[in-house]
Write a protein that holds these residues in place. Structure first.
Motif, PDB file in Angstrom:
ATOM      1  N   ASN A   1      30.373  -3.285  -1.704  1.00 16.41           N
ATOM      2  CA  ASN A   1      30.248  -4.371  -2.681  1.00 16.41           C
ATOM      3  C   ASN A   1      30.956  -5.633  -2.216  1.00 16.41           C
ATOM      4  OD1 ASN A   1      28.884  -4.872  -5.006  1.00 16.41           O
ATOM      5  ND2 ASN A   1      30.205  -3.675  -6.325  1.00 16.41           N
TER       6      ASN A   1
ATOM      7  N   THR B   1      29.328  -7.275   0.981  1.00 18.97           N
ATOM      8  CA  THR B   1      28.092  -8.024   0.726  1.00 18.97           C
ATOM      9  C   THR B   1      28.339  -9.221  -0.182  1.00 18.97           C
ATOM     10  OG1 THR B   1      27.591  -6.467  -1.073  1.00 18.97           O
ATOM     11  CG2 THR B   1      26.598  -6.032   1.063  1.00 18.97           C
ATOM     12  N   ALA B   2      29.240  -9.044  -1.170  1.00 17.92           N
ATOM     13  CA  ALA B   2      29.514 -10.148  -2.096  1.00 17.92           C
ATOM     14  C   ALA B   2      30.162 -11.330  -1.380  1.00 17.92           C
ATOM     15  CB  ALA B   2      30.410  -9.672  -3.234  1.00 17.92           C
TER      16      ALA B   2
ATOM     17  N   TYR C   1      21.838  -8.906  -5.536  1.00 17.28           N
ATOM     18  CA  TYR C   1      22.415  -9.010  -6.875  1.00 17.28           C
ATOM     19  C   TYR C   1      22.320  -7.668  -7.608  1.00 17.28           C
ATOM     20  CZ  TYR C   1      22.634 -10.323 -11.832  1.00 17.28           C
ATOM     21  OH  TYR C   1      22.945 -10.389 -13.159  1.00 17.28           O
TER      22      TYR C   1
ATOM     23  N   ARG D   1      24.640  -4.999  -5.986  1.00 19.34           N
ATOM     24  CA  ARG D   1      26.050  -5.177  -6.355  1.00 19.34           C
ATOM     25  C   ARG D   1      26.307  -4.713  -7.777  1.00 19.34           C
ATOM     26  NH1 ARG D   1      25.454  -9.834  -3.210  1.00 19.34           N
ATOM     27  NH2 ARG D   1      24.873 -11.064  -5.029  1.00 19.34           N
TER      28      ARG D   1
ATOM     29  N   LEU E   1      34.683  -8.911  -6.881  1.00 23.30           N
ATOM     30  CA  LEU E   1      33.328  -9.309  -7.266  1.00 23.30           C
ATOM     31  C   LEU E   1      33.371 -10.472  -8.257  1.00 23.30           C
ATOM     32  CD1 LEU E   1      30.399  -8.521  -6.770  1.00 23.30           C
ATOM     33  CD2 LEU E   1      30.521  -7.040  -8.795  1.00 23.30           C
TER      34      LEU E   1
END
Length: 531
Positions: free
Chosen positions: A34, A37-38, A151, A154, A425
């Motif tokens: 998470n 990638t975020a 999106y 996540r 996040l």
């Protein structure tokens, strides 16, 4: 099993602990995916420059996977060091002697190495392909477009994290409810203020020993038995009503005339053993025993045949003089089973060797000291062993209590991991909406409204997690509660799900509120000046 030196372990708890460990590692892997990638925008320009300079996609994928594997290897190393330092208090808590060096076999070391590399590969493969797929022309212009696929992934991973966390929280609360139920359940006898003296048959004259104990100040009653509730050994024997050819196996124990009164066990009908009667061939049944023999309607005075083995063909006929109400003479993991009780006056009397004292709690220590003195005088070469019945009964569920404590620790770890991921996040998601927040504030939106708008998205994720976690928790805890014959009903655990969901929501709010409030009170001019 009966007559063992100590209770066995339960393989179910090994499986539960292993499953939770796997889930916690999965949470950590999800966090890595998470956050990687975020926060991919922070490495987007690096990827763009590398591609302009000639790096191929497979080279970039290899680089990011190697980074992930290195993180996993370092984590496993730190984990092993942590285990080394906490193994001593862990052993003390479980009352075990686990030597960590005994696990340092070539096979286990190889499995750990494989595990660390596999975990790094699994956690890093998706972020590696996401990062390596950036187009250099786009990212170097600063126009990186975030895909809807990322999106949803996540958000799905956040839901997974809090799903696991809520399941653990709810499970912890339900374990606590069941433990309170076990400790407060009416067992059919008075479990408080009872001291048991084991191996009382070691004295030459048990009746004299009993009289000496009865004379100690603070002792209100003394009874003799062959087996105490909980871990006691109840031997088996076959019986059949007179006139019937069908034999029924019953658990058996031996009581003297004062034991039922000492334990405050209630009579359903008839009488207890008494010195006023010749009870050599008298028998007392519990209610389940009377039902099993088919004499529950009018049991008193019935003739019951104790069927002897092939080596002793002469059966013994007993008369039922009383029926006691069913009481839990074994662990609450098992249902109450049919039981027959012999008198110490009969042939089975020699099996009785436990003294049970009803004591004044304020004088308990003095009573135990006096009892030991009397025991040593009458059996000088024997060891005096005593227990408090209430403590013994609580030890029957020590495994469940420790499991509840472990659930609590694991829940804390899972929530902590989930919060770390959510915090990162939130930084990313709120950072992407910083200009939207500035526009809203310029157009008159209050800080409170902005904070609520930012929290609303996270509320949806927690709500979805809760909807998924409730049926999963019901199934998991239903399996666990199934190991108890006497247990709380799942409908009574609704408060645990409400508290679990509320706790997860509050934790999520506290985690993201820092960034939300900070973004809401920021000067919109600073956020919009670049436009």
């Amino acid at each position: 099993m009966e007559a063992e030196f100590e209770p066995n372990g339960n393989i179910t708890y090994v499986y539960i602990s292993l499953s939770i460990a796997v889930f916690i590692v999965a949470l950590a892997a999800v966090n890595f995916i998470n956050l990687a990638t975020a926060r991919s925008t922070e490495r987007a320009k690096e990827v763009g420059i590398r591609k302009v300079l000639g790096s191929e996609k497979k080279q970039l994928v290899s680089q990011f996977i190697i980074e992930s594997v290195m993180v996993s290897v370092v984590s496993v190393t730190l984990g092993l060091l942590l285990v080394y330092f906490i193994i001593s208090p862990f052993n003390n808590y479980l009352d075990k002697q686990i030597d960590i060096m005994s696990f340092a076999t070539p096979l286990n070391i190889g499995l750990i190495i494989i595990f660390s590399f596999a975990l790094g590969l699994i956690a890093g493969i998706y972020p590696a392909f996401v990062l390596s797929s950036f187009k250099p022309v786009v990212v170097l212009k600063g126009k990186l477009i975030k895909s809807k696929q990322g999106y949803w992934i996540r958000n799905g991973l956040v839901v997974f994290q809090f799903f696991i966390s809520i399941v653990l929280i709810c499970s912890t609360l339900i374990v606590g409810q069941q433990m309170r139920y076990l400790q407060n359940r009416n067992l059919g006898f008075d479990r408080t203020n009872l001291v048991t003296i084991q191996r009382a048959f070691a004295v030459q004259d048990m009746e004299t020993f009993k009289n000496e104990l009865s004379a100690i100040p603070g002792v209100s009653s003394v009874g003799i038995t062959s087996a105490m509730p909980g871990n006691g050994f109840y031997y088996g024997a076959s019986f059949r009503p007179q006139g019937s050819n069908e034999s029924i196996a019953l658990n058996c124990a031996v009581f003297d005339e004062d034991y039922i009164q000492t334990m405050n066990i209630e009579m359903a009908s008839g009488r207890s053993f008494s010195r006023e009667f010749q009870d050599t061939l008298s028998l007392i049944l519990n209610e389940s025993g009377a039902r099993a023999l088919g004499i529950q309607d009018d049991p008193i005075g019935k003739r019951i045949i104790n069927v002897q083995g092939a080596n002793n063909p002469q059966d013994i006929i007993y008369e039922v003089v009383g029926v006691i109400k069913d009481y839990n003479y074994k662990s609450l993991h098992t249902e109450i089973t049919p039981m027959a009780i012999f008198s110490t006056e009969g042939a089975q009397g020699g099996n009785a060797g436990i003294m049970t004292l009803k004591v004044n709690p304020s004088q308990a220590s003095n009573i135990v000291a006096r009892a030991e003195e009397e025991f040593k005088q009458m059996a000088p070469n024997e060891t005096f062993i005593y227990n408090y019945l209430d403590e013994e009964l609580n030890e029957l569920y020590e495994t469940e209590k420790r499991s509840g404590d472990m659930f609590l620790v694991f829940s804390g770890i899972a929530i902590w991991i989930a919060c770390i991921g959510l915090f990162g996040l939130a930084t990313f998601m709120i950072g992407n909406r910083i200009k939207e927040i500035g526009v809203r504030k310029v157009l008159g939106a209050s800080s409170q409204l902005v904070v609520w708008l930012l929290l609303k998205d996270f509320n949806k994720l927690i709500a979805i997690s809760l909807l998924l976690a409730v049926p999963a928790s019901v199934w998991v805890m239903g399996q666990w509660l199934g190991s108890f014959a006497y247990r709380i009903e799942m409908v009574d655990t609704w408060i645990s799900f409400i508290l679990g969901g509320a706790l997860a929501l509050v934790v999520a709010w506290l985690t993201v509120s820092y960034h939300s409030i900070r973004a809401a009170i920021a000067n919109p001019v600073k956020n919009l000046r670049t436009e």
